[in-house]
Design a protein around this motif. Structure first.
Motif, mmCIF file in Angstrom:
data_model
loop_
_atom_site.group_PDB
_atom_site.id
_atom_site.type_symbol
_atom_site.label_atom_id
_atom_site.label_comp_id
_atom_site.label_asym_id
_atom_site.label_seq_id
_atom_site.Cartn_x
_atom_site.Cartn_y
_atom_site.Cartn_z
ATOM 1 N N ALA A 1 -4.986 16.356 18.833
ATOM 2 C CA ALA A 1 -4.384 17.035 17.693
ATOM 3 C C ALA A 1 -4.889 18.471 17.586
ATOM 4 C CB ALA A 1 -4.693 16.263 16.416
ATOM 5 N N THR A 2 -4.951 19.186 18.689
ATOM 6 C CA THR A 2 -5.438 20.557 18.662
ATOM 7 C C THR A 2 -4.283 21.536 18.732
ATOM 8 O OG1 THR A 2 -5.665 20.513 21.064
ATOM 9 C CG2 THR A 2 -7.614 19.948 19.786
ATOM 10 N N ALA A 3 -4.444 22.666 18.086
ATOM 11 C CA ALA A 3 -3.420 23.706 18.128
ATOM 12 C C ALA A 3 -3.488 24.409 19.478
ATOM 13 C CB ALA A 3 -3.641 24.697 16.995
ATOM 14 N N ARG A 4 -2.352 24.791 19.972
ATOM 15 C CA ARG A 4 -2.275 25.435 21.286
ATOM 16 C C ARG A 4 -1.471 26.723 21.196
ATOM 17 N NH1 ARG A 4 -5.775 22.631 24.718
ATOM 18 N NH2 ARG A 4 -5.683 20.478 24.109
ATOM 19 N N GLY A 5 -1.295 27.401 22.323
ATOM 20 C CA GLY A 5 -0.562 28.653 22.382
ATOM 21 C C GLY A 5 0.838 28.488 22.931
ATOM 22 N N GLN A 6 1.634 27.645 22.339
ATOM 23 C CA GLN A 6 2.993 27.426 22.798
ATOM 24 C C GLN A 6 3.862 28.621 22.429
ATOM 25 O OE1 GLN A 6 1.346 25.221 20.855
ATOM 26 N NE2 GLN A 6 0.709 23.984 22.564
ATOM 27 N N THR A 7 4.920 28.812 23.193
ATOM 28 C CA THR A 7 5.849 29.900 22.924
ATOM 29 C C THR A 7 7.276 29.400 23.042
ATOM 30 O OG1 THR A 7 5.874 30.565 25.252
ATOM 31 C CG2 THR A 7 4.271 31.655 23.828
ATOM 32 N N VAL A 8 8.189 30.076 22.334
ATOM 33 C CA VAL A 8 9.621 29.841 22.499
ATOM 34 C C VAL A 8 10.088 30.895 23.489
ATOM 35 C CG1 VAL A 8 11.870 29.783 21.391
ATOM 36 C CG2 VAL A 8 9.874 28.907 20.185
ATOM 37 N N GLU A 9 10.526 30.459 24.647
ATOM 38 C CA GLU A 9 10.820 31.349 25.760
ATOM 39 C C GLU A 9 12.199 32.003 25.708
ATOM 40 O OE1 GLU A 9 8.731 31.955 28.663
ATOM 41 O OE2 GLU A 9 7.265 31.226 27.215
ATOM 42 N N ASP A 10 13.143 31.415 24.995
ATOM 43 C CA ASP A 10 14.525 31.885 25.101
ATOM 44 C C ASP A 10 15.107 32.436 23.799
ATOM 45 O OD1 ASP A 10 14.743 29.545 23.695
ATOM 46 O OD2 ASP A 10 16.260 28.648 24.983
ATOM 47 N N GLY A 11 14.283 32.636 22.795
ATOM 48 C CA GLY A 11 14.773 33.165 21.528
ATOM 49 C C GLY A 11 15.517 32.159 20.670
ATOM 50 N N SER A 12 15.561 30.899 21.086
ATOM 51 C CA SER A 12 16.316 29.900 20.331
ATOM 52 C C SER A 12 15.676 29.571 18.989
ATOM 53 C CB SER A 12 16.505 28.629 21.162
ATOM 54 O OG SER A 12 15.265 28.036 21.483
ATOM 55 N N ARG B 1 0.038 19.755 18.820
ATOM 56 C CA ARG B 1 -0.726 18.562 18.450
ATOM 57 C C ARG B 1 -0.442 17.380 19.362
ATOM 58 N NH1 ARG B 1 0.594 19.709 12.754
ATOM 59 N NH2 ARG B 1 2.167 18.096 12.972
ATOM 60 N N ASN B 2 0.714 17.369 20.016
ATOM 61 C CA ASN B 2 1.121 16.181 20.758
ATOM 62 C C ASN B 2 1.082 16.311 22.278
ATOM 63 O OD1 ASN B 2 2.235 13.998 18.789
ATOM 64 N ND2 ASN B 2 2.816 15.976 17.951
ATOM 65 N N LEU B 3 0.966 17.504 22.787
ATOM 66 C CA LEU B 3 0.925 17.680 24.243
ATOM 67 C C LEU B 3 -0.361 18.383 24.640
ATOM 68 C CD1 LEU B 3 4.599 18.812 24.885
ATOM 69 C CD2 LEU B 3 3.635 16.519 25.085
ATOM 70 N N ASN B 4 -0.931 17.952 25.717
ATOM 71 C CA ASN B 4 -2.183 18.527 26.194
ATOM 72 C C ASN B 4 -1.876 19.657 27.175
ATOM 73 O OD1 ASN B 4 -4.877 18.921 26.642
ATOM 74 N ND2 ASN B 4 -5.081 17.239 28.081
ATOM 75 N N SER B 5 -1.286 20.731 26.650
ATOM 76 C CA SER B 5 -0.937 21.867 27.483
ATOM 77 C C SER B 5 -1.070 23.145 26.671
ATOM 78 C CB SER B 5 0.497 21.734 28.012
ATOM 79 O OG SER B 5 0.835 22.867 28.784
ATOM 80 N N PRO B 6 -2.039 23.985 27.001
ATOM 81 C CA PRO B 6 -2.230 25.203 26.230
ATOM 82 C C PRO B 6 -1.106 26.225 26.414
ATOM 83 C CG PRO B 6 -3.749 25.143 28.055
ATOM 84 C CD PRO B 6 -3.041 23.826 28.040
ATOM 85 N N SER C 1 6.625 14.400 12.939
ATOM 86 C CA SER C 1 6.561 13.560 14.131
ATOM 87 C C SER C 1 7.319 14.210 15.283
ATOM 88 C CB SER C 1 7.104 12.169 13.823
ATOM 89 O OG SER C 1 8.392 12.252 13.280
ATOM 90 N N PHE C 2 6.928 13.845 16.493
ATOM 91 C CA PHE C 2 7.417 14.480 17.707
ATOM 92 C C PHE C 2 7.482 13.434 18.814
ATOM 93 C CE2 PHE C 2 6.313 16.279 21.823
ATOM 94 C CZ PHE C 2 7.117 17.399 21.920
ATOM 95 N N GLY C 3 8.526 13.488 19.628
ATOM 96 C CA GLY C 3 8.617 12.613 20.787
ATOM 97 C C GLY C 3 9.262 13.344 21.948
ATOM 98 N N ARG C 4 8.594 13.347 23.081
ATOM 99 C CA ARG C 4 9.145 13.962 24.289
ATOM 100 C C ARG C 4 9.791 12.883 25.133
ATOM 101 N NH1 ARG C 4 5.822 16.908 29.057
ATOM 102 N NH2 ARG C 4 4.723 14.954 28.858
#
Length: 132
Positions: A21-32, A50-55, A97-100
Motif C-alpha cells: 500500500a505504498t504511493a508510487r510515481g505513476q503517470t498518465v502517458e496519453d493525456g486521457s 497502492r495495488n501494483l509493485n511498480s514505481p 478498489s482496483f483490479g487489473r
C-alpha cells in the motif's frame, strides 16, 4: 446494485493479492486523464500505486464506465526491469478498489496468496464494463 457489486469484486481481489500500500510515481502517458478530471485521475493513480509493485507504472486510456467505474490500461515493469505491455484495469473510486485484468498464466497458475476466482471476476467485469 451494480456499484456495490463492482466495489465488492474489486475489494476482494485487492485484499486477496496482499499487495503493498505504498504511493508510487505513476503517470498518465496519453493525456486521457483530462477525460475524467484531475481529482479522479489522482485517485486512480493513487489506487495504482497502492495495488501494483511498480514505481514507474504507465497509465493510459482512462475513461468512465457504467456504475461509476473508471477503466484504463496500465503497464508495469517486470522482475527483469522491462515493461510487460499494457493490461486493462477497472477501478471503483467510491469504494477505493482496483483490479487489473490477469493474463493467461496468472489464471492458470496463481501465485501464492492470489485468488483465481477473484481474478476471473475482475476479468469478466472489465470485459463487461470496459470493452466497447
Amino acid at each position: 446494485m451494480k456499484r456495490a457489486a463492482l466495489a465488492v469484486t474489486l475489494l476482494v481481489l485487492s485484499a486477496g493479492l496482499g499487495l503493498p500500500a505504498t504511493a508510487r510515481g505513476q503517470t498518465v502517458e496519453d493525456g486521457s486523464g483530462a477525460r475524467i478530471g484531475p481529482a479522479d485521475t489522482r485517485a486512480v493513480l493513487d489506487l495504482v500505486g497502492r495495488n501494483l509493485n511498480s514505481p514507474e507504472a504507465r497509465v493510459t486510456e482512462l475513461r468512465r464506465a457504467e456504475g461509476g467505474a473508471i477503466c484504463g490500461s496500465v503497464d508495469v515493469r517486470n522482475r527483469q526491469g522491462l515493461y510487460g505491455g499494457p493490461r486493462g484495469f477497472v477501478a471503483d473510486l467510491a469504494g477505493a478498489s482496483f483490479g487489473r485484468v490477469p493474463d493467461g498464466p496468472e489464471l492458470l497458475s496463481p501465485a501464492r496468496g492470489e485468488d483465481r476466482e477473484a481474478m476471473e471476476r475482475v476479468r469478466q467485469l472489465y470485459f463487461r464494463l470496459c470493452l466497447d
